[in-house]
Motif scaffolding. Sequence first.
Motif, PDB file in Angstrom:
ATOM      1  N   LYS A 183       0.824  -1.204   0.000  1.00  0.00           N
ATOM      2  CA  LYS A 183       0.000   0.000   0.000  1.00  0.00           C
ATOM      3  C   LYS A 183       0.866   1.265   0.000  1.00  0.00           C
ATOM      4  O   LYS A 183       0.428   2.314   0.457  1.00  0.00           O
ATOM      5  N   GLN A 184       2.054   1.167  -0.527  1.00  0.00           N
ATOM      6  CA  GLN A 184       3.046   2.217  -0.346  1.00  0.00           C
ATOM      7  C   GLN A 184       2.516   3.615  -0.694  1.00  0.00           C
ATOM      8  O   GLN A 184       2.728   4.568   0.058  1.00  0.00           O
ATOM      9  N   ARG A 185       1.862   3.752  -1.835  1.00  0.00           N
ATOM     10  CA  ARG A 185       1.366   5.071  -2.254  1.00  0.00           C
ATOM     11  C   ARG A 185      -0.081   5.041  -2.741  1.00  0.00           C
ATOM     12  O   ARG A 185      -0.819   5.997  -2.542  1.00  0.00           O
ATOM     13  N   TYR A 186      -0.477   3.926  -3.388  1.00  0.00           N
ATOM     14  CA  TYR A 186      -1.786   3.900  -4.040  1.00  0.00           C
ATOM     15  C   TYR A 186      -2.507   2.576  -3.793  1.00  0.00           C
ATOM     16  O   TYR A 186      -1.883   1.565  -3.468  1.00  0.00           O
ATOM     17  N   LEU A 187      -3.832   2.628  -3.987  1.00  0.00           N
ATOM     18  CA  LEU A 187      -4.679   1.454  -3.839  1.00  0.00           C
ATOM     19  C   LEU A 187      -5.403   1.173  -5.145  1.00  0.00           C
ATOM     20  O   LEU A 187      -5.698   2.099  -5.913  1.00  0.00           O
ATOM     21  N   PRO A 188      -5.729  -0.069  -5.424  1.00  0.00           N
ATOM     22  CA  PRO A 188      -6.538  -0.377  -6.604  1.00  0.00           C
ATOM     23  C   PRO A 188      -7.875   0.361  -6.552  1.00  0.00           C
ATOM     24  O   PRO A 188      -8.532   0.405  -5.509  1.00  0.00           O
ATOM     25  N   ASP A 189      -8.256   0.939  -7.661  1.00  0.00           N
ATOM     26  CA  ASP A 189      -9.478   1.746  -7.738  1.00  0.00           C
ATOM     27  C   ASP A 189     -10.401   1.147  -8.794  1.00  0.00           C
ATOM     28  O   ASP A 189     -10.099   1.194  -9.989  1.00  0.00           O
ATOM     29  N   PRO A 190     -11.554   0.588  -8.395  1.00  0.00           N
ATOM     30  CA  PRO A 190     -12.459  -0.050  -9.353  1.00  0.00           C
ATOM     31  C   PRO A 190     -13.409   0.912 -10.062  1.00  0.00           C
ATOM     32  O   PRO A 190     -14.338   0.472 -10.750  1.00  0.00           O
ATOM     33  N   ASP A 191     -13.197   2.211  -9.919  1.00  0.00           N
ATOM     34  CA  ASP A 191     -14.077   3.206 -10.524  1.00  0.00           C
ATOM     35  C   ASP A 191     -14.070   3.048 -12.047  1.00  0.00           C
ATOM     36  O   ASP A 191     -13.043   3.263 -12.696  1.00  0.00           O
TER      37      ASP A 191
END
Length: 349
Positions: A183-191
Amino acid sequence: MFSRRTFARLAGAASLIPAATLAQPEKPLSRIAFGSCAKQTLPQPIWEPILAYRPDLFIFAGDNVYGDFHSPDAADLKRAYDEARLVAGYARLRETVPHLAVWDDHDYGVNDGGVEFAHKEIAKDLFLDFWGAPAGDIRRTRGGIYDSRIIGPPGKRVQVILLDVRWFRSPLKITDKRGAPGKQRYLPDPDPAKTMLGAEQWAWLAAELRKPAELRLIVSSTQVLAEGHGWERWGNMPLEKQKLVDTIREIGAKGVVFLSGDRHIGALYRESPEGLYPLYEATSSGLNMVYWAAKEPGPNRLGPLFAAANFGVVEIDWSARTLLLALRDERGDTRRAVDVGFDTLGIAT
């Protein structure tokens, strides 16, 4: 390797061999080198082994300079390009080896930047000027710097597709636990409204994949297949990653291999999507920018990370119908490699 006469034909009267003038050579490609992340203010000894490798083509896969800027005059990016011109090995390669280039965030102008960057127009102009794109280059009249070339005679054609994952890319989802593993900088985004390439570039990519070619190298400055980390990657937008796989499958494009950079580490990856041949990716980064302490899981990685200066190679044996993806170090020694048969990639006989 191309002759000096072929160089002259590719470059015309120019002293450099920019991407826009790279024409179809008489001979097929057999030795391709690529790399990313070359900071112009630090030593760059790696150009010597790259030149000694004698590639038929070199692909600059992004962060070709480090010139982040926040003012309309782009002074820092201009300075970065001026300094890069003075790096002897870099200049020699650009003068003597056919090459193609795409940008990443630090020659785009802002760390991890995307569609929101206010000064991307001047960054594009500076990029195209540095790489010698002529006034009539289509990239000067449309958004982004995506590009494509098909090199070689029928039966031995290599298509190089350079994706722009900056110009149109939607904002990333910020992590809820900065620095945490995965989770260093970003997360998966399902948008579903978010995009990596934008509608125009997606349509262009589909059209390119329908063109006849035996081998297709898709260059994405950020990693495509890599899993297990929270830095920039296509997995930040899983629907877009799936769309890329679906596009390849639905069009029936054979022989696709991914090349990437960005991460300051080298690595090889393999993924087997449902209903499609295995997909391979070689990440080569950096030419002189290295994350020495890199450690991360790699559920689809082939072997360990290579955390030292490196460049990637793609060696094509047309008679044996095999492809070698490899990473080489500052001495030119092979440190990671995988052999892939043409049949594995669905390349017809």
